[in-house]
Design a protein around this motif. Structure first.
Motif, PDB file in Angstrom:
ATOM      1  N   ASN A 134      54.452  83.696  19.986  1.00  0.00           N
ATOM      2  CA  ASN A 134      54.309  83.510  21.428  1.00  0.00           C
ATOM      3  C   ASN A 134      55.166  82.395  21.989  1.00  0.00           C
ATOM      4  O   ASN A 134      55.465  82.381  23.164  1.00  0.00           O
ATOM      5  CB  ASN A 134      52.846  83.261  21.789  1.00  0.00           C
ATOM      6  CG  ASN A 134      52.022  84.505  21.621  1.00  0.00           C
ATOM      7  OD1 ASN A 134      52.522  85.605  21.816  1.00  0.00           O
ATOM      8  ND2 ASN A 134      50.777  84.342  21.241  1.00  0.00           N
ATOM      9  N   ARG A 194      52.843  94.787  15.015  1.00  0.00           N
ATOM     10  CA  ARG A 194      52.541  93.760  15.996  1.00  0.00           C
ATOM     11  C   ARG A 194      51.766  92.598  15.396  1.00  0.00           C
ATOM     12  O   ARG A 194      51.251  91.766  16.101  1.00  0.00           O
ATOM     13  CB  ARG A 194      51.717  94.350  17.144  1.00  0.00           C
ATOM     14  CG  ARG A 194      52.539  95.151  18.087  1.00  0.00           C
ATOM     15  CD  ARG A 194      53.366  94.187  18.892  1.00  0.00           C
ATOM     16  NE  ARG A 194      54.194  94.917  19.814  1.00  0.00           N
ATOM     17  CZ  ARG A 194      55.361  94.500  20.202  1.00  0.00           C
ATOM     18  NH1 ARG A 194      55.857  93.388  19.770  1.00  0.00           N
ATOM     19  NH2 ARG A 194      56.061  95.204  21.047  1.00  0.00           N
ATOM     20  N   GLY A 200      60.593  87.147  25.623  1.00  0.00           N
ATOM     21  CA  GLY A 200      59.472  88.006  25.975  1.00  0.00           C
ATOM     22  C   GLY A 200      58.213  87.226  26.285  1.00  0.00           C
ATOM     23  O   GLY A 200      57.308  87.731  26.930  1.00  0.00           O
ATOM     24  N   HIS A 201      58.148  85.974  25.808  1.00  0.00           N
ATOM     25  CA  HIS A 201      56.969  85.130  26.012  1.00  0.00           C
ATOM     26  C   HIS A 201      57.410  83.753  26.516  1.00  0.00           C
ATOM     27  O   HIS A 201      57.290  83.451  27.686  1.00  0.00           O
ATOM     28  CB  HIS A 201      56.157  84.996  24.731  1.00  0.00           C
ATOM     29  CG  HIS A 201      55.708  86.307  24.187  1.00  0.00           C
ATOM     30  ND1 HIS A 201      54.673  87.018  24.730  1.00  0.00           N
ATOM     31  CD2 HIS A 201      56.166  87.048  23.155  1.00  0.00           C
ATOM     32  CE1 HIS A 201      54.503  88.137  24.061  1.00  0.00           C
ATOM     33  NE2 HIS A 201      55.405  88.190  23.098  1.00  0.00           N
ATOM     34  N   CYS A 227      65.416  85.089  19.869  1.00  0.00           N
ATOM     35  CA  CYS A 227      64.415  86.031  20.383  1.00  0.00           C
ATOM     36  C   CYS A 227      63.026  85.515  20.028  1.00  0.00           C
ATOM     37  O   CYS A 227      62.836  84.943  18.962  1.00  0.00           O
ATOM     38  CB  CYS A 227      64.589  87.420  19.771  1.00  0.00           C
ATOM     39  SG  CYS A 227      66.227  88.114  19.932  1.00  0.00           S
ATOM     40  N   ASP A 228      62.075  85.723  20.896  1.00  0.00           N
ATOM     41  CA  ASP A 228      60.690  85.404  20.564  1.00  0.00           C
ATOM     42  C   ASP A 228      59.855  86.671  20.454  1.00  0.00           C
ATOM     43  O   ASP A 228      58.636  86.624  20.418  1.00  0.00           O
ATOM     44  CB  ASP A 228      60.086  84.430  21.579  1.00  0.00           C
ATOM     45  CG  ASP A 228      59.938  85.020  22.956  1.00  0.00           C
ATOM     46  OD1 ASP A 228      60.488  86.111  23.213  1.00  0.00           O
ATOM     47  OD2 ASP A 228      59.294  84.385  23.803  1.00  0.00           O
ATOM     48  N   GLU A 229      60.519  87.771  20.371  1.00  0.00           N
ATOM     49  CA  GLU A 229      59.870  89.085  20.316  1.00  0.00           C
ATOM     50  C   GLU A 229      60.824  89.992  19.563  1.00  0.00           C
ATOM     51  O   GLU A 229      62.037  89.881  19.695  1.00  0.00           O
ATOM     52  CB  GLU A 229      59.649  89.581  21.745  1.00  0.00           C
ATOM     53  CG  GLU A 229      59.202  90.996  21.902  1.00  0.00           C
ATOM     54  CD  GLU A 229      57.721  91.170  21.617  1.00  0.00           C
ATOM     55  OE1 GLU A 229      57.420  92.076  20.828  1.00  0.00           O
ATOM     56  OE2 GLU A 229      56.902  90.431  22.162  1.00  0.00           O
ATOM     57  N   VAL A 258      53.585  88.481  15.900  1.00  0.00           N
ATOM     58  CA  VAL A 258      54.249  88.192  17.166  1.00  0.00           C
ATOM     59  C   VAL A 258      54.190  86.694  17.417  1.00  0.00           C
ATOM     60  O   VAL A 258      53.140  86.072  17.339  1.00  0.00           O
ATOM     61  CB  VAL A 258      53.580  88.959  18.330  1.00  0.00           C
ATOM     62  CG1 VAL A 258      54.181  88.535  19.649  1.00  0.00           C
ATOM     63  CG2 VAL A 258      53.741  90.446  18.126  1.00  0.00           C
ATOM     64  N   TYR A 275      60.640  93.350  19.850  1.00  0.00           N
ATOM     65  CA  TYR A 275      60.787  94.516  20.722  1.00  0.00           C
ATOM     66  C   TYR A 275      60.610  95.834  19.978  1.00  0.00           C
ATOM     67  O   TYR A 275      61.163  96.852  20.357  1.00  0.00           O
ATOM     68  CB  TYR A 275      62.119  94.469  21.478  1.00  0.00           C
ATOM     69  CG  TYR A 275      62.194  93.257  22.349  1.00  0.00           C
ATOM     70  CD1 TYR A 275      61.562  93.227  23.582  1.00  0.00           C
ATOM     71  CD2 TYR A 275      62.861  92.113  21.918  1.00  0.00           C
ATOM     72  CE1 TYR A 275      61.598  92.093  24.371  1.00  0.00           C
ATOM     73  CE2 TYR A 275      62.904  90.980  22.711  1.00  0.00           C
ATOM     74  CZ  TYR A 275      62.269  90.972  23.936  1.00  0.00           C
ATOM     75  OH  TYR A 275      62.295  89.853  24.712  1.00  0.00           O
TER      76      TYR A 275
END
Length: 160
Positions: free
Chosen positions: A149, A144, A117-118, A135-137, A147, A139
């Motif tokens: 980055n 939030r 995602g980033h 995963c970097d997110e 998160v 979802y």
């Protein structure tokens, strides 16, 4: 990559030669990238792909995956490949818009999931074991506060 090399890889992996060759020629001459996709790879999205080396997706001659296991790539962001990187059968990779996935001479084994995602960077000589999720997110819209980055695996790492 020469046509003879494509033929040899297809023969070793028991994959149809002509569809593989046509896809390789498309990537080579239209996209200007050294990418070799097996017929079981479903590529979607109009993200940017930079390959300085070679990217092979969907080739595997092991007992870990079925010969028809689909590999899906949804590229809405940017993919950067340095060196020779391989993604085996059955993987699912999604790169969101404005996100960057960087593969540096790495190996991603069967049935892995990468959701970018980033920014995700996989270092040189890194091997990712089968059924691994990166995963970097998360979802989820509920929380939030945490998160991440950037998600980076250093050179010569093993994940799985």
């Amino acid at each position: 990559m020469r046509i003879q090399d494509v033929y040899t890889i297809c023969k070793q992996n028991k994959i149809r030669f002509l569809p593989t060759l046509l896809r390789h020629l498309y990537w080579r001459f239209v996209c200007h990238a050294n990418v070799l996709l097996s017929p079981c790879v479903c590529w979607s999205g109009n993200g940017k792909v930079n390959v300085c080396g070679r990217l092979m997706i969907g080739f595997d001659n092991s007992i870990l995956s079925h010969s028809n296991s689909p590999t899906t790539i949804k590229m809405c962001g940017r993919l950067m490949v340095n060196g020779i990187s391989r993604i085996q059968r059955g993987c699912r990779i999604e790169v969101c818009e404005n996100a960057t996935l960087e593969l540096n001479n790495c190996f991603i084994n069967n049935n892995c999931l990468i959701l970018c995602g980033h920014s995700i960077s996989i270092g040189a000589g890194t091997a990712i074991g089968w059924n691994t999720q990166i995963c970097d997110e998360d979802y989820h819209e509920v929380l939030r506060a945490n998160v991440c980055n950037v998600n980076e695996m250093q050179d010569f790492a093993w994940g799985g």
